[in-house]
Design a protein around this motif. Structure first.
Motif: not given
Length: 280
Positions: A78-82, A221-228
């Protein structure tokens, strides 16, 4: 009111997570308070998640997987879809992401990036746009734009910020030449911050060689969760790009733009020179 609105606007993913978490909690005979104690949250936070008043954060999903997942990987998947649910094309959502960004890399071709704008420059831009806005709305928008500058001095992890500006943005006045000079002086001061880099794409770049930035603005943007992700905006329409292949392609373009810009020292010298110019 915000939480009530969240319940109405909650995505299908948030509702699925809430329903499954509640079912697993009850299956295990845990109260909301007991589950909260196991994963480091209050009972009210668990209640908010289960009612979709406050959908599960990425951190909460990891903890739910540890305690309630039972090896099925539901919360992990679910993390990816959230994450995708966080990327609608409204600027308000980007502003929240920007405020928590680890790194922010912006290329702007027509105006100074809003994060760096002075009150007078922002007011001239917003107040002079079409269709014309009421004065009180202009002031609210200016205030909101200036609030973004908190990112420069954010407590906690320092955000690394890079801005590449087409030289034309440094020469284009809004409001008055004095407003532009004040904006350039502020930009020069911001460029001296340890976590900020400001570069200039020279005006004659296209005449001398290929120009990687001819397709317009983009913000990485590199998010706080280190997603780009990449943020794109034009004519009051915006889009957040999260597909890894598309993000990589745009990141490569940004990297090429950076190689074609002036050095930090040469950029600073040009900004300071233009800030001191007088116009009739």
């Amino acid at each position: 009111m915000a939480r009530a609105a969240n319940k109405v606007a909650a995505s299908g993913t948030a509702r699925m997570v809430a329903a499954f978490a509640k079912a697993r909690r009850e299956q295990l005979g845990l109260t909301q308070e007991e589950l909260g104690a196991l994963i480091g949250y209050t009972a009210s936070a668990i209640s908010a998640m289960e009612t979709c008043a406050q959908p599960a954060s990425d951190k909460m999903l990891m903890e739910l997987e540890r305690v309630l997942g039972d090896g099925m990987g539901i919360f992990e998947m679910a993390r990816k879809f959230v994450l995708l649910d966080k990327y609608p094309p409204q600027f308000q959502d980007f502003a929240l992401m920007e405020a928590e960004a680890v790194t922010l890399s912006s290329y702007q071709t027509y105006v100074i990036d809003g994060l760096f704008q002075t009150p007078d420059y922002a007011r001239s831009l917003i107040g002079g746009s079409f269709p014309k806005l009421p004065d009180e709305q202009v002031e609210r928008l200016v205030e909101a734009r200036l609030a973004r500058r908190a990112l420069f001095d954010r407590s906690g992890p320092t955000a690394m910020i890079e801005l590449i500006l087409d030289e034309s943005t440094l020469r284009r006045p809004f409001g008055s030449w004095e407003t532009l000079r004040g904006q350039l002086r502020s930009l020069a001061e911001d460029s001296e911050r340890d976590n900020v880099s400001v570069l200039v794409m020279p005006l004659d770049r296209g005449a001398r060689a290929a120009h990687a930035g001819e397709r317009g603005n983009l913000v990485l943007v590199e998010t706080a969760e280190h997603h780009h992700v990449v943020y794109l905006e034009a004519h009051d329409e915006s889009m957040l790009v999260s597909d890894p292949a598309k993000v990589a392609r745009l990141a490569h373009r940004y990297a090429k733009i950076r190689t074609q810009a002036l050095s930090p020292d040469d950029s600073a010298s040009l900004i300071q020179k233009l800030a001191g110019e007088q116009h009739p």
